[in-house]
Design an enzyme around this catalytic site. Structure first.
Site, mmCIF file in Angstrom:
data_model
loop_
_atom_site.group_PDB
_atom_site.id
_atom_site.type_symbol
_atom_site.label_atom_id
_atom_site.label_comp_id
_atom_site.label_asym_id
_atom_site.label_seq_id
_atom_site.Cartn_x
_atom_site.Cartn_y
_atom_site.Cartn_z
ATOM 1 N N CYS A 68 0.803 -1.335 -0.128
ATOM 2 C CA CYS A 68 -0.082 -0.090 -0.129
ATOM 3 C C CYS A 68 0.943 1.340 0.155
ATOM 4 O O CYS A 68 1.582 1.465 1.083
ATOM 5 C CB CYS A 68 -0.871 -0.178 1.041
ATOM 6 S SG CYS A 68 -1.866 1.384 1.501
ATOM 7 N N HIS A 153 -1.730 -5.486 -10.233
ATOM 8 C CA HIS A 153 -2.390 -4.317 -10.877
ATOM 9 C C HIS A 153 -2.689 -4.835 -12.200
ATOM 10 O O HIS A 153 -1.770 -5.187 -13.108
ATOM 11 C CB HIS A 153 -1.337 -3.019 -10.981
ATOM 12 C CG HIS A 153 -1.310 -2.545 -9.390
ATOM 13 N ND1 HIS A 153 -2.071 -1.635 -8.965
ATOM 14 C CD2 HIS A 153 -0.585 -2.640 -8.371
ATOM 15 C CE1 HIS A 153 -1.915 -1.193 -7.565
ATOM 16 N NE2 HIS A 153 -0.806 -2.037 -7.288
ATOM 17 N N GLU A 202 -9.871 -0.149 -6.552
ATOM 18 C CA GLU A 202 -8.806 -0.998 -5.782
ATOM 19 C C GLU A 202 -9.865 -2.372 -5.507
ATOM 20 O O GLU A 202 -10.835 -2.286 -5.178
ATOM 21 C CB GLU A 202 -8.542 -0.323 -4.616
ATOM 22 C CG GLU A 202 -7.701 0.773 -4.738
ATOM 23 C CD GLU A 202 -6.751 1.107 -3.597
ATOM 24 O OE1 GLU A 202 -6.620 0.218 -2.524
ATOM 25 O OE2 GLU A 202 -6.280 2.223 -3.175
ATOM 26 N N ARG A 203 -8.891 -3.413 -5.167
ATOM 27 C CA ARG A 203 -9.298 -4.631 -4.723
ATOM 28 C C ARG A 203 -9.693 -4.483 -3.000
ATOM 29 O O ARG A 203 -9.001 -3.657 -2.582
ATOM 30 C CB ARG A 203 -8.162 -5.865 -4.706
ATOM 31 C CG ARG A 203 -8.303 -6.972 -4.246
ATOM 32 C CD ARG A 203 -7.268 -7.929 -4.525
ATOM 33 N NE ARG A 203 -5.865 -7.439 -3.848
ATOM 34 C CZ ARG A 203 -4.885 -8.245 -3.680
ATOM 35 N NH1 ARG A 203 -4.876 -9.412 -4.158
ATOM 36 N NH2 ARG A 203 -3.982 -7.749 -3.127
ATOM 37 N N CYS A 211 -4.103 5.776 -5.012
ATOM 38 C CA CYS A 211 -3.585 4.743 -5.074
ATOM 39 C C CYS A 211 -1.927 4.704 -5.234
ATOM 40 O O CYS A 211 -1.947 4.854 -6.391
ATOM 41 C CB CYS A 211 -4.218 3.446 -5.937
ATOM 42 S SG CYS A 211 -3.701 1.792 -5.574
ATOM 43 N N GLY A 214 -0.773 1.876 -7.189
ATOM 44 C CA GLY A 214 -1.388 2.023 -8.575
ATOM 45 C C GLY A 214 -0.699 3.019 -9.358
ATOM 46 O O GLY A 214 -0.667 2.787 -10.692
HETATM 47 N N1 LIG Z 1 -5.985 -2.276 -2.257
HETATM 48 C C1 LIG Z 1 -4.782 -2.931 -2.415
HETATM 49 C C2 LIG Z 1 -4.014 -2.300 -1.170
HETATM 50 C C3 LIG Z 1 -3.819 -0.994 -1.070
HETATM 51 C C4 LIG Z 1 -3.361 -0.304 -1.996
HETATM 52 C C5 LIG Z 1 -3.444 1.203 -2.304
HETATM 53 N N2 LIG Z 1 -4.413 2.030 -1.194
HETATM 54 C C6 LIG Z 1 -1.891 1.963 -2.383
HETATM 55 O O1 LIG Z 1 -1.714 3.095 -1.912
HETATM 56 O O2 LIG Z 1 -1.037 1.341 -2.872
HETATM 57 C C7 LIG Z 1 -4.811 -4.409 -2.662
HETATM 58 O O3 LIG Z 1 -5.789 -5.396 -2.373
HETATM 59 O O4 LIG Z 1 -3.617 -4.790 -3.262
#
Ligand SMILES: N[C@H](CCC[C@H](N)C(=O)O)C(=O)O
Length: 268
Positions: A68, A153, A202-203, A211, A214
């Site tokens: 994250c 991603h 997002e997942r 993100c 991301g």
């Molecule tokens: N939803 C993402 C985790 C949080 C990523 C995001 N909030 C960031 O800042 O990188 C996953 O399940 O891989």
């Protein structure tokens, strides 16, 4: 805390406190019956030599994530304040995705080394039907790039990020057998070779205001397709991140803001 509007409940689990159960992470993540956040981020004792702390990530739906980016910057801000680290001095954190050099930039901004992106379909991971690594893969009537930043991603180039059908396409990709561990779906509009507009579905959290991983994944995928230079300003709905990927075998460095919002005690 939040990082460019991507918001977190930060849990101080130093001293070996129990990590939250799935039910507790869902409760914490619930914006009506709980506290409300996109992710829950733990701050834990260092587990690697030369690091000052480690962190783990849970999405608000209770699922576990390997990385994250916005959360990493918030861990850095939290640790710098809590451990009273010498102002401006670099330090190292660890996460499930590896080690992360942190450089405090002042005024709540931090640069974090987010690791080297992987395009290997087995690393992302992609389903077994994808046999070879490629710049892009087909999905419906468009194509996507696949990148791992320690979490999965998919990056789709769109003419207008604002007009992208983020929820419909995002939902369809997340349940596709192409992504056995689901996926974070980025919708990238190339403004110039040094500027990107990006939205991310997002997942485990849905569309977030930003993100970090991301943004790194989108820059990596589009540098590889020669659509971007290696230093890019990424504008997301919640704020801007500066992403630099010095060379293919170097970690991507992400710089951006952090903010403390509220401090409290959790009674479970
Ligand atoms: N939803 C993402 C985790 C949080 C990523 C995001 N909030 C960031 O800042 O990188 C996953 O399940 O891989």
């Amino acid at each position: 805390m939040h990082g460019a509007g991507n918001d977190f409940v930060m849990l101080d689990l130093r001293g070996g406190a129990e990590p939250p159960s799935r039910a507790v992470t869902q409760k914490l993540g619930d914006r009506h019956f709980g506290v409300g956040c996109d992710q829950i981020i733990s701050i834990e004792d260092p587990v690697e030599p030369g690091t000052v702390a480690s962190y783990r990530i849970w999405n608000s739906d209770g699922s576990i994530a390997g990385q994250c980016g916005n959360g990493a910057r918030c861990v850095a801000a939290w640790v710098e304040r809590e451990l009273q680290l010498p102002a401006g001095e670099p330090f190292v954190l660890s996460s499930p995705a590896g080690l992360h050099e942190v450089l405090p930039l002042g005024k709540g901004y931090y640069q974090v080394a987010m690791g080297v992106p992987s395009f290997d379909p087995r690393q992302v991971p992609l389903g077994a039907q994808i046999e070879h690594e490629a710049l892009t893969y087909p999905f419906r009537d468009f194509e996507f790039s696949a990148v791992s930043m320690g979490n999965p991603h998919a990056v789709i180039v769109v003419p207008e990020a604002f007009m992208a059908d983020v929820m419909e396409v995002g939902d369809a990709m997340q349940i596709s057998p192409l992504f056995p561990q689901s996926v974070n779906v980025g919708f990238a509009q190339v403004v110039s070779r040094n500027e990107l507009y990006l939205r991310v579905y997002e997942r485990g959290a849905g569309e977030t205001l930003a993100c970090g991983s991301g943004a790194c994944a989108a820059v990596a995928a589009l540098v590889r397709r020669d659509m971007l230079d290696r230093k890019v300003s990424v504008a997301l709905p919640g704020g801007r991140l500066q992403i630099e990927w010095p060379a293919d075998d170097q970690p991507i460095r992400m710089s951006g803001p952090t903010a403390f919002v509220f401090q409290g005690e959790l009674i479970v």
